[in-house]
Design an enzyme around this catalytic site. Sequence first.
Site, PDB file in Angstrom:
ATOM      1  N   LYS A  22      13.639   8.121  -4.153  1.00 31.29           N
ATOM      2  CA  LYS A  22      12.341   8.778  -3.892  1.00 31.29           C
ATOM      3  C   LYS A  22      11.529   7.891  -2.982  1.00 31.29           C
ATOM      4  CE  LYS A  22       9.090   8.128  -6.817  1.00 31.29           C
ATOM      5  NZ  LYS A  22       7.639   7.789  -7.180  1.00 31.29           N
ATOM      6  N   ASN A  23      11.496   6.553  -3.409  1.00 22.22           N
ATOM      7  CA  ASN A  23      10.305   5.509  -2.758  1.00 22.22           C
ATOM      8  C   ASN A  23      10.905   5.383  -1.723  1.00 22.22           C
ATOM      9  OD1 ASN A  23       8.489   5.880  -5.020  1.00 22.22           O
ATOM     10  ND2 ASN A  23       8.835   4.197  -6.093  1.00 22.22           N
ATOM     11  N   ARG A  93       0.743   8.655  -4.478  1.00 22.85           N
ATOM     12  CA  ARG A  93       0.401   7.640  -3.887  1.00 22.85           C
ATOM     13  C   ARG A  93       0.905   7.460  -2.458  1.00 22.85           C
ATOM     14  NH1 ARG A  93      -2.960   3.412  -4.822  1.00 22.85           N
ATOM     15  NH2 ARG A  93      -1.640   1.476  -4.172  1.00 22.85           N
ATOM     16  N   CYS A 117       0.573   8.057 -10.045  1.00 18.62           N
ATOM     17  CA  CYS A 117       0.534   7.822 -11.468  1.00 18.62           C
ATOM     18  C   CYS A 117      -0.478   7.024 -11.869  1.00 18.62           C
ATOM     19  CB  CYS A 117       1.957   7.336 -11.846  1.00 18.62           C
ATOM     20  SG  CYS A 117       3.281   8.598 -11.873  1.00 18.62           S
ATOM     21  N   ARG A 122      -4.829   0.516  -8.526  1.00 13.47           N
ATOM     22  CA  ARG A 122      -3.926   0.474  -7.412  1.00 13.47           C
ATOM     23  C   ARG A 122      -4.481   0.418  -6.122  1.00 13.47           C
ATOM     24  NH1 ARG A 122       0.872   4.800  -8.858  1.00 13.47           N
ATOM     25  NH2 ARG A 122       2.080   3.448  -7.162  1.00 13.47           N
ATOM     26  N   ILE A 124      -5.511  -0.687  -2.439  1.00 17.01           N
ATOM     27  CA  ILE A 124      -5.081  -1.034  -1.135  1.00 17.01           C
ATOM     28  C   ILE A 124      -5.463  -1.972  -0.171  1.00 17.01           C
ATOM     29  CG2 ILE A 124      -3.979   1.303  -1.483  1.00 17.01           C
ATOM     30  CD1 ILE A 124      -6.304   2.316   0.517  1.00 17.01           C
ATOM     31  N   ASP A 125      -6.214  -2.895  -0.771  1.00 14.65           N
ATOM     32  CA  ASP A 125      -7.048  -3.746   0.157  1.00 14.65           C
ATOM     33  C   ASP A 125      -5.802  -4.597   0.992  1.00 14.65           C
ATOM     34  OD1 ASP A 125      -6.006  -5.032  -2.576  1.00 14.65           O
ATOM     35  OD2 ASP A 125      -6.650  -6.817  -1.782  1.00 14.65           O
ATOM     36  N   GLN A 126      -4.692  -4.972   0.443  1.00 13.53           N
ATOM     37  CA  GLN A 126      -3.507  -5.537   1.481  1.00 13.53           C
ATOM     38  C   GLN A 126      -3.091  -4.633   2.645  1.00 13.53           C
ATOM     39  OE1 GLN A 126      -3.197  -9.117   0.673  1.00 13.53           O
ATOM     40  NE2 GLN A 126      -4.828  -8.347  -0.576  1.00 13.53           N
ATOM     41  N   ASP A 305       9.175  -0.218 -12.647  1.00 14.02           N
ATOM     42  CA  ASP A 305       9.424   1.258 -12.793  1.00 14.02           C
ATOM     43  C   ASP A 305      10.810   1.454 -13.886  1.00 14.02           C
ATOM     44  OD1 ASP A 305       7.704   1.681 -11.050  1.00 14.02           O
ATOM     45  OD2 ASP A 305       9.141   2.259  -9.172  1.00 14.02           O
ATOM     46  N   ILE A 327       3.124  -6.354 -13.187  1.00 13.17           N
ATOM     47  CA  ILE A 327       2.706  -5.785 -11.885  1.00 13.17           C
ATOM     48  C   ILE A 327       1.513  -4.843 -12.136  1.00 13.17           C
ATOM     49  CG2 ILE A 327       3.463  -4.319  -9.844  1.00 13.17           C
ATOM     50  CD1 ILE A 327       5.389  -6.835 -10.025  1.00 13.17           C
ATOM     51  N   ARG A 397       7.946  14.750 -10.523  1.00 10.10           N
ATOM     52  CA  ARG A 397       7.744  13.908  -9.235  1.00 10.10           C
ATOM     53  C   ARG A 397       8.711  13.275  -8.851  1.00 10.10           C
ATOM     54  NH1 ARG A 397       1.430  11.876  -9.711  1.00 10.10           N
ATOM     55  NH2 ARG A 397       2.327  11.463  -7.659  1.00 10.10           N
TER      56      ARG A 397
HETATM   57  C1  EPZ Z   1       5.187   1.467  -5.105  1.00  9.90           C
HETATM   58  O1  EPZ Z   1       3.922   1.465  -5.544  1.00  9.90           O
HETATM   59  C2  EPZ Z   1       6.137   2.466  -5.764  1.00  9.90           C
HETATM   60  N1  EPZ Z   1       5.547   3.677  -5.455  1.00  9.90           N
HETATM   61  C3  EPZ Z   1       5.936   2.359  -7.283  1.00  9.90           C
HETATM   62  O2  EPZ Z   1       6.740   3.256  -7.814  1.00  9.90           O
HETATM   63  C4  EPZ Z   1       6.367   1.215  -7.993  1.00  9.90           C
HETATM   64  O3  EPZ Z   1       5.902   1.047  -9.083  1.00  9.90           O
HETATM   65  C5  EPZ Z   1       5.581  -0.136  -6.962  1.00  9.90           C
HETATM   66  O4  EPZ Z   1       5.872   0.133  -5.699  1.00  9.90           O
HETATM   67  C6  EPZ Z   1       6.138  -1.354  -7.400  1.00  9.90           C
HETATM   68  O5  EPZ Z   1       7.425  -1.646  -7.226  1.00  9.90           O
HETATM   69  C7  EPZ Z   1       5.806   4.303  -4.257  1.00  9.90           C
HETATM   70  O6  EPZ Z   1       6.952   3.667  -3.527  1.00  9.90           O
HETATM   71  C8  EPZ Z   1       5.210   5.669  -3.712  1.00  9.90           C
HETATM   72  P1  EPZ Z   1       2.449  -2.192  -4.864  1.00  9.90           P
HETATM   73  P2  EPZ Z   1       2.805   0.891  -4.550  1.00  9.90           P
HETATM   74  O7  EPZ Z   1       1.829  -1.923  -3.688  1.00  9.90           O
HETATM   75  O8  EPZ Z   1       3.368   0.642  -3.125  1.00  9.90           O
HETATM   76  C9  EPZ Z   1      -1.476  -4.754  -6.384  1.00  9.90           C
HETATM   77  C10 EPZ Z   1       7.385   5.191  -9.438  1.00  9.90           C
HETATM   78  O9  EPZ Z   1       7.209   4.953 -10.750  1.00  9.90           O
HETATM   79  N2  EPZ Z   1      -1.857  -4.282  -4.870  1.00  9.90           N
HETATM   80  O10 EPZ Z   1       3.761  -2.786  -4.564  1.00  9.90           O
HETATM   81  O11 EPZ Z   1       1.596   1.395  -4.880  1.00  9.90           O
HETATM   82  C11 EPZ Z   1      -1.091  -3.402  -7.223  1.00  9.90           C
HETATM   83  O12 EPZ Z   1      -2.279  -3.106  -7.739  1.00  9.90           O
HETATM   84  C12 EPZ Z   1       6.124   4.359  -8.684  1.00  9.90           C
HETATM   85  O13 EPZ Z   1       8.196   5.500  -8.776  1.00  9.90           O
HETATM   86  C13 EPZ Z   1      -2.927  -5.033  -4.661  1.00  9.90           C
HETATM   87  O14 EPZ Z   1      -3.566  -5.569  -5.244  1.00  9.90           O
HETATM   88  O15 EPZ Z   1       2.864  -0.654  -5.412  1.00  9.90           O
HETATM   89  C14 EPZ Z   1      -0.072  -3.890  -8.097  1.00  9.90           C
HETATM   90  O16 EPZ Z   1      -0.478  -4.801  -9.040  1.00  9.90           O
HETATM   91  C15 EPZ Z   1       5.110   4.143  -9.605  1.00  9.90           C
HETATM   92  N3  EPZ Z   1      -3.546  -4.661  -3.484  1.00  9.90           N
HETATM   93  C16 EPZ Z   1       1.023  -4.961  -7.205  1.00  9.90           C
HETATM   94  O17 EPZ Z   1      -0.136  -5.196  -5.958  1.00  9.90           O
HETATM   95  C17 EPZ Z   1      -2.743  -3.867  -2.608  1.00  9.90           C
HETATM   96  O18 EPZ Z   1      -3.321  -3.588  -1.429  1.00  9.90           O
HETATM   97  C18 EPZ Z   1       2.149  -4.057  -6.501  1.00  9.90           C
HETATM   98  O19 EPZ Z   1       1.833  -2.838  -5.893  1.00  9.90           O
HETATM   99  C19 EPZ Z   1      -1.443  -3.153  -3.035  1.00  9.90           C
HETATM  100  C20 EPZ Z   1      -0.972  -3.675  -3.983  1.00  9.90           C
END
Ligand code: EPZ
Length: 430
Positions: A22-23, A93, A117, A122, A124-126, A305, A327, A397
């Site tokens: 999915k992702n 997301r 979710c 969550r 998106i600053d990065q 996950d 995470i 989902r």
């Molecule tokens: C992806 O979310 C997946 N979603 C999530 O899957 C998964 O849990 C996650 O990666 C971690 O593997 C999708 O692919 C759509 P991250 P994402 O950016 O991209 C912090 C599921 O159940 N962060 O790797 O949103 C953030 O807060 C879902 O299928 C920042 O601080 O995850 C988190 O603590 C739920 N700033 C950590 O990084 C940013 O700009 C990891 O988030 C981005 C993230």
Amino acid sequence: MEQYAIKGGNPLVGEVEIGGAKNAALAILAAAIMTDETVRVENVPDVRDTNVLLQAMESIGVIVDRIDRHTVRMNAANIHSLVVEDDFIKKIRASYYFLGALLGKYRKAEVVLPGGCDIGCRAIDQHIKGFKALGAEVNIAHGLISAEAERLSGSHIYFDVVTVGGTINVMMAAALAEGQTIIENAAKEPHVVDVANFLNSMGANIKGAGTDVIRVKGVPKLHKTEYAIIPDQIEAGTFMFAAAATKGDVTVKNVIPKHLESISAKLLEMGCEVEESDDAVRVVAAKRLTHTQVKTLPYPGFPTDMQPQIAVTLGLSEGTSIVRESIFENRFKYVDELTRMGANIQVEGNTAIIDGVKKYTGASITAPDLRAGAALVMAGLAAEGITIIDEIRYIERGYEDFPQKLQSLGAQIEKVSTEKELQKFRLKVG
Ligand code: EPZ
């Protein structure tokens, strides 16, 4: 309201086919709009999130042609709007992937702020930091995030946290920037690699995906491709732990065992037998499992996950287990529901201390999010008696045909939408 009705107690036994990731699909479908030529993607899971994404693509003028349930052909030559704010897309997301894809192709994008979710903050600053480094101006106003650049120029980006979405998003925009971009502290998840492979099959020049440093040499444009998405690591892991929790014997087929190593390692530690072959993994849990410790980490660590699924299994294992979530800060919301089924779990901050009980008992519970929802289904399958799960829209989902796949392994589970159907299920299972 739609619910899952489950009569627990049957060990899961048999074989199950795993679908496309999915992702990976969410990012790949969004990236397909980066060329004007036709793109064909196979192994797309038929789940709510991918369908919402495809619908949003149609709303901006992408021609989406579903060849069969898992194959989609797309043409984005006639996109008429760079604003993605379809009513449904705000709930997922992955809407953020339109930013990277449209910014790369058209130097401009406006997308509704991402939902998804509720598992913690969550940010998106990065992503924003990456787009800015490429020369874009990024603003947030009226619930929309916009990015615009006269020129996108390659840059050197060091992520402060390992982010899957941020890595993929910046990689997409950089694929069509001028010059070279270096992304350091990149996420290494299998789906990051899959998206890089997909973009490369369209003519991008991306090297190092799957390591900490990704190098992207911008190209002027991308072209048509045909591509098949990798199997879903988390769907596979969920069935592996479902086998363990129900003391079953399940072979998950159509998987890449390498992607499942952290999951297999924990199952072995807990006392399961795990047999790997080329594209399948068999999990056998012949006896009561034992306690362990686990901390969620970016790949190749144990995936966040899979955290609820291992916790549900440890809740039935002998001794005291510790689960640390590193995470997302709000990913223990299922614990209250599991407690209603007899689990003995204390949550302190980002740590769950689990004292294994001999059995769960069926109860009426609510799925708080996608993976926790799937884990509660597992708990229901292992429990004595009947479990009713509300809010199954979360589970839908990300899991295609979840009840059907479980039924094929001997589970007594049905999706019901009325009180009458629920009564019928109760009568049937006795
Ligand atoms: C992806 O979310 C997946 N979603 C999530 O899957 C998964 O849990 C996650 O990666 C971690 O593997 C999708 O692919 C759509 P991250 P994402 O950016 O991209 C912090 C599921 O159940 N962060 O790797 O949103 C953030 O807060 C879902 O299928 C920042 O601080 O995850 C988190 O603590 C739920 N700033 C950590 O990084 C940013 O700009 C990891 O988030 C981005 C993230």
